[in-house]
Design a protein around this motif. Structure first.
Motif, short mmCIF file in Angstrom:
data_model
loop_
_atom_site.label_atom_id
_atom_site.label_comp_id
_atom_site.label_asym_id
_atom_site.label_seq_id
_atom_site.Cartn_x
_atom_site.Cartn_y
_atom_site.Cartn_z
N THR A 44 0.82 -1.21 0.00
CA THR A 44 0.00 0.00 0.00
C THR A 44 0.85 1.27 0.00
N MET A 45 2.11 1.16 0.42
CA MET A 45 2.95 2.36 0.53
C MET A 45 3.18 3.03 -0.82
N GLU A 46 3.18 2.26 -1.91
CA GLU A 46 3.34 2.85 -3.24
C GLU A 46 2.17 3.78 -3.57
N ASP A 47 1.02 3.52 -2.93
CA ASP A 47 -0.16 4.37 -3.15
C ASP A 47 -0.26 5.48 -2.10
N GLY A 48 0.79 5.65 -1.30
CA GLY A 48 0.85 6.77 -0.35
C GLY A 48 0.22 6.52 1.00
N ALA A 49 0.00 5.25 1.37
CA ALA A 49 -0.62 4.97 2.67
C ALA A 49 0.00 3.72 3.27
N GLN A 50 0.03 3.68 4.59
CA GLN A 50 0.48 2.46 5.26
C GLN A 50 -0.64 1.43 5.31
N GLY A 51 -1.86 1.91 5.19
CA GLY A 51 -3.01 1.02 5.16
C GLY A 51 -4.28 1.82 4.96
N TRP A 52 -5.37 1.10 4.72
CA TRP A 52 -6.68 1.74 4.62
C TRP A 52 -7.79 0.75 4.91
N ILE A 66 -3.16 -3.54 4.69
CA ILE A 66 -2.01 -3.03 5.42
C ILE A 66 -0.76 -3.42 4.65
N ASP A 67 0.20 -2.51 4.56
CA ASP A 67 1.44 -2.83 3.86
C ASP A 67 2.18 -3.94 4.59
N HIS A 68 2.51 -4.99 3.87
CA HIS A 68 3.13 -6.18 4.47
C HIS A 68 4.56 -5.92 4.96
N ARG A 69 5.17 -4.82 4.54
CA ARG A 69 6.55 -4.52 4.95
C ARG A 69 6.63 -3.63 6.17
N LEU A 70 5.51 -3.15 6.65
CA LEU A 70 5.46 -2.12 7.68
C LEU A 70 6.22 -2.47 8.95
N SER A 71 6.05 -3.67 9.47
CA SER A 71 6.69 -4.04 10.74
C SER A 71 8.20 -4.14 10.60
N ARG A 72 8.68 -4.39 9.38
CA ARG A 72 10.12 -4.53 9.17
C ARG A 72 10.75 -3.23 8.68
N VAL A 74 9.41 0.03 8.88
CA VAL A 74 9.19 1.17 9.77
C VAL A 74 9.45 0.73 11.21
N SER A 75 8.45 0.18 11.88
CA SER A 75 8.63 -0.33 13.24
C SER A 75 7.41 -1.15 13.65
N LYS A 76 7.60 -1.94 14.68
CA LYS A 76 6.49 -2.74 15.21
C LYS A 76 5.41 -1.83 15.77
N GLU A 77 5.82 -0.74 16.45
CA GLU A 77 4.84 0.19 17.02
C GLU A 77 4.00 0.84 15.92
N GLU A 78 4.63 1.23 14.83
CA GLU A 78 3.90 1.84 13.70
C GLU A 78 2.95 0.83 13.06
N PHE A 79 3.38 -0.42 13.00
CA PHE A 79 2.54 -1.51 12.50
C PHE A 79 1.28 -1.62 13.36
N ILE A 80 1.46 -1.65 14.66
CA ILE A 80 0.33 -1.74 15.59
C ILE A 80 -0.56 -0.51 15.46
N GLU A 81 0.05 0.66 15.44
CA GLU A 81 -0.70 1.91 15.36
C GLU A 81 -1.52 2.01 14.07
N THR A 82 -0.97 1.52 12.97
CA THR A 82 -1.70 1.54 11.70
C THR A 82 -2.94 0.66 11.76
#
Length: 152
Positions: A44-52, A66-72, A74-82
């Motif tokens: 999803t990051m290519e479309d400008g969002a971490q998720g929707w 949700i972008d499958h690369r987010l936890s790796r 960015v961070s685990k906290e950002e993954f959870i927050e998204t």
């Protein structure tokens, strides 16, 4: 009946995502009894969002991408927050705070304080009331979840 289905990505991300979704259902929607949440890990990051969050068949069937690369990447906290942020949108749809209409073109309508639904689709993203509410709630809900699970 409530169902949660998580597909794609790494197994550890699917397990964590499912736990987050169930926790947010418990916290935000304890009285909801009919809900289907799909979490799809994709790009999803290519479309400008971490998720929707999008509506599936109806407002009781919600799909989170949700972008499958987010936890790796960015961070685990950002993954959870998204995921928490998107679950706030699930809550908004499931409780009727936000609805969609197709007549006269597609619109998301927000239930205002006076009880009337209004179109905010032409408002800047960050000024849309559903985003204001989701950003306001995502921090405290993420912190509460991480404390409850002992995640640092």
């Amino acid at each position: 009946m409530i169902s949660v289905d998580v597909t794609g990505g790494l197994k550890k991300d699917r397990v964590l995502a499912e736990d987050i979704v169930w926790s947010m259902i418990t916290v935000l929607m304890p009285r909801i009894r009919n809900l289907e949440v799909e979490v799809r890990f994709c790009k999803t990051m290519e479309d400008g969002a971490q998720g929707w969050c999008t509506v599936g068949d109806d407002t009781r069937h919600l799909i989170l991408e949700i972008d499958h690369r987010l936890s790796r990447v960015v961070s685990k906290e950002e993954f959870i927050e998204t995921i928490v942020h998107e679950m706030v949108h699930v809550w908004q749809w499931a409780t009727g705070r936000m609805i969609e209409r197709w007549r006269g073109g597609y619109r998301n309508l927000w239930k205002c304080a006076d009880g009337k639904y209004r179109n905010f689709m032409n408002v800047k993203y960050i000024d849309q009331p559903w985003e204001i509410e989701a950003y306001k709630l995502q921090g405290p809900l993420t912190q509460a979840y991480m404390e409850m699970k002992g995640i640092k």
